[in-house]
Design an enzyme around this catalytic site. Structure first.
Site, PDB file in Angstrom:
ATOM      1  N   CYS A 187       0.842  -1.209   0.000  1.00 24.45           N
ATOM      2  CA  CYS A 187       0.000   0.000   0.000  1.00 24.45           C
ATOM      3  C   CYS A 187       0.870   1.250   0.000  1.00 24.45           C
ATOM      4  CB  CYS A 187      -0.957   0.022   1.181  1.00 24.45           C
ATOM      5  SG  CYS A 187      -2.184   1.349   1.050  1.00 24.45           S
ATOM      6  N   CYS A 226      -5.757   2.341  -4.979  1.00 21.53           N
ATOM      7  CA  CYS A 226      -5.357   2.933  -3.708  1.00 21.53           C
ATOM      8  C   CYS A 226      -6.275   4.110  -3.408  1.00 21.53           C
ATOM      9  CB  CYS A 226      -3.905   3.402  -3.773  1.00 21.53           C
ATOM     10  SG  CYS A 226      -3.291   4.089  -2.212  1.00 21.53           S
TER      11      CYS A 226
END
Length: 430
Positions: A177, A359
């Site tokens: 991430c 994201c």
């Protein structure tokens, strides 16, 4: 090895078999999703899942936990309750792969064999690669949203922050991430403003990249967010040491290619959020499946091991060029569902992974930029302007995606937004 399964569960005993038609290594998002898909296709007891941990975390929720927008408990489930029906949970960890014999060895010496295998071991957090980081995490002012053991600490540190430098780092290495460090920085800005102490803080986002974010399409809107929030963005800075005694973070300065220049920069901190470098798990790094970086060497389209055609990869443990996000797993699962099924029938895999990753970049306590992309550029799903911070994108991140994860992804039902994207592109406005 034994464990307790509640009476409502129908998973089989963890010690009833030594050989499996399909062995899945890893019980995270990719492992559970793959096991769920094939447990429905194969005879009872054909699928085994090797996973040592009792707790399963929804890791995309950690940013919100660190910002006080969710609780850690809301992002945790017991692994035993997530194991698919008719599958076998082996609560142990792999220490050795022997793919030439279609076998592996568990901690304690037990061997398992398989006809086919899916490796879904994820990426391990490597705070140990930063000098002093592990020790610093146990001191005041240092935290990380990446770790379930330190994510709640981040929120407490922000609530008690009185002034000084608040530094958020991004490593010169693979990371899970990639947007998480700057998301934490943006949320911190919102909290400090609400507390009335923002003027006493200097927020710094220190990234090893030569720009604020990897995918080019989202650079301009994120630079605008950082500018509006008065966050200093330091590029080509890689955290190499934390001195918790002097509360100093030491960075190596990188050149345009990401190589160390030999120069360093030291910054004092009141708050330091560490984005840790990641690596493949040790057993995978030292196995015949790994490339020179230690990650699983797969065909980037079929996700099949380049050396062992009866083995596939899923998730962050692979060397595919996509960003390492939970959203990527959905498209991975779609790909191996078709390809592994074909290989089991003696055919060649033909389905191709499109490189999708997503994201949701939370930029305040109620807005987000929904970044969706692959290595070639944007791969957006909705007909709306996803580069603009919006409340609907935050609502998706906070409420829709967790439900989709628990009820769709890990149960093998969610294959990503590809089909939806084909439909919404007819209405897409630039």
């Amino acid at each position: 090895m034994s464990f307790t399964i509640e009476p409502t569960m129908k998973a089989t005993s963890a010690v009833c078999a030594k050989h499996f038609k399909l062995l899945v290594v890893g019980g995270g998002a990719g492992g559970l999703g793959a096991a769920s898909k094939f447990a429905r296709k194969l005879p009872k007891g054909s699928v085994g899942i090797v996973e040592p941990h009792e707790d399963h975390y929804y890791q995309p929720g950690f940013t919100l936990v660190g910002g006080g927008l969710m609780t850690l408990e809301a992002n945790r489930r017991k692994e035993a309750k997530l194991i698919p029906r008719d599958a076998t949970w082996i609560q142990n960890e792999v220490v050795l792969f022997t793919p030439t014999q279609n076998a592996l060895t568990l901690k304690g010496g037990e061997d398992l064999s398989y006809d086919y295998m899916v490796i879904a071991m994820g990426a391990h957090l490597r705070f140990d690669k930063i000098k002093g980081a592990l020790e610093a995490l146990e001191t005041s002012g240092v935290c990380s949203n990446y770790s379930p053991f330190h994510v709640e600490k981040h929120f407490q540190e922000v609530l008690t922050f009185k002034g000084g430098n608040a530094i958020y780092t991004y490593p010169n290495a693979p990371i899970k991430c990639a947007g998480a460090p700057q998301k934490a920085c943006y949320i911190t800005d919102s909290i400090l403003r609400k507390r009335g102490v923002r003027d006493d803080a200097k927020l710094i986002y220190a990234t090893s990249l030569n720009r604020i974010f990897g995918p080019e399409s989202y650079i301009e809107p994120l630079e605008k967010v950082a500018c509006e929030k008065e966050i200093e963005v330091k590029t080509r800075r890689n955290l190499i040491e934390v001195d918790s005694n002097s509360k100093t973070a030491i960075f190596e300065v990188l050149d345009v290619d990401g190589a160390p220049t030999g120069d360093t920069e030291s910054l004092e901190y009141s708050l330091l959020h560490i984005g840790p470098p990641c690596s493949a798990p040790k057993a995978l790094r030292s196995s015949p499946f790994a490339d020179k970086t230690g990650f699983m060497d797969v065909d980037g389209e079929t996700l099949q091991s380049k050396r062992f055609p009866n083995v596939f990869g899923v998730g962050d443990c692979m060397n595919t060029p996509n960003a390492k996000t939970a959203a990527s797993v959905s498209s991975h699962l779609k790909t191996i569902d078709k390809n592994l099924s074909q290989v089991m029938l003696g055919k060649k895999p033909k389905s191709k992974y499109d490189g999708y990753a997503s994201c949701p970049l939370v930029v305040s306590r109620n807005s987000a930029i929904l970044a969706e992309f692959n290595p070639e550029g944007p791969l957006e799903t909705t007909p709306f302007n996803q580069k603009k911070p919006s409340r609907w994108a935050y609502f998706l991140k906070r409420h829709i995606l967790p439900a989709l994860y628990w009820n769709g992804l890990i149960k093998g039902y969610w294959n990503g937004p590809g089909t939806m994207r084909k439909f919404t592109r007819m209405f897409k406005s630039e």
